[in-house]
Design an enzyme around this catalytic site. Structure first.
Site, short mmCIF file in Angstrom:
data_model
loop_
_atom_site.label_atom_id
_atom_site.label_comp_id
_atom_site.label_asym_id
_atom_site.label_seq_id
_atom_site.Cartn_x
_atom_site.Cartn_y
_atom_site.Cartn_z
N HIS A 149 0.86 -1.19 0.00
CA HIS A 149 0.00 0.00 0.00
C HIS A 149 0.89 1.24 0.00
O HIS A 149 1.90 1.28 0.69
CB HIS A 149 -0.96 0.02 1.19
CG HIS A 149 -0.32 -0.27 2.51
ND1 HIS A 149 0.04 -1.55 2.89
CD2 HIS A 149 0.03 0.53 3.55
CE1 HIS A 149 0.58 -1.51 4.08
NE2 HIS A 149 0.60 -0.26 4.51
N HIS B 145 0.81 5.10 1.03
CA HIS B 145 0.09 6.13 1.78
C HIS B 145 0.20 7.44 0.99
O HIS B 145 1.31 7.83 0.61
CB HIS B 145 0.72 6.37 3.15
CG HIS B 145 0.71 5.20 4.07
ND1 HIS B 145 -0.17 5.09 5.14
CD2 HIS B 145 1.48 4.08 4.13
CE1 HIS B 145 0.07 3.96 5.80
NE2 HIS B 145 1.07 3.34 5.21
#
Ligand code: AMP
Length: 125
Positions: free
Chosen positions: A110, A112
């Site tokens: 992921h 951010h």
């Protein structure tokens, strides 16, 4: 490098629809959604839909189509939320924590996207 992907991680559950999310943007290979515990006024997570644990796993084994889609999806979130340095919100920061040293809590890649205020220096100290 043998990568082992945990299919029970929380982002895998989000991708399977088992846990709700606040979607910001979705493409063929990528999902962007709001972080549940935001660290800044704007905190979005961008994940590939494929089973990749870390950035290096993704870069090594994802298809060119997945990599292009992921990169463009991050740009699309930046554009949608008007975060580009020329826009109202004056910039953003991308963070990808990987593994133990990076303190990666969820073992699904992921990125951010943080913005909405001046974020301070990159690392404490
Ligand atoms: P990291 O430490 O880089 O692995 O970041 C994991 C992030 O996932 C943290 O910022 C959490 O707040 C966020 N998070 C954990 N569970 C959820 C969830 N169900 N929905 C949205 N964000 C989540």
């Amino acid at each position: 490098m043998a990568y082992v992907y945990d299919t029970q991680n929380i982002f895998a559950k989000i991708l399977r629809g088992e846990i709700p999310n606040k979607t910001v943007l979705e493409t063929e290979h990528t999902l962007a959604f709001e972080d549940i515990a935001p660290q800044a006024p704007i905190h979005v997570l961008v994940i590939p839909k494929g089973p990749y644990q870390t950035w290096d796993h993704f870069a090594a084994q994802a298809t060119d189509a997945e990599i292009a889609d992921y990169t463009r999806a991050i740009q699309a979130v930046v554009a949608k939320l008007e975060l580009s340095p020329g826009d109202d919100k004056q910039g953003y920061r991308l963070i990808v924590n990987s593994g133990e040293a990076g303190i990666q809590e969820v073992p699904h890649l992921h990125t951010h996207i943080l913005s909405g205020k001046v974020l301070g220096r990159m690392l404490p100290g």
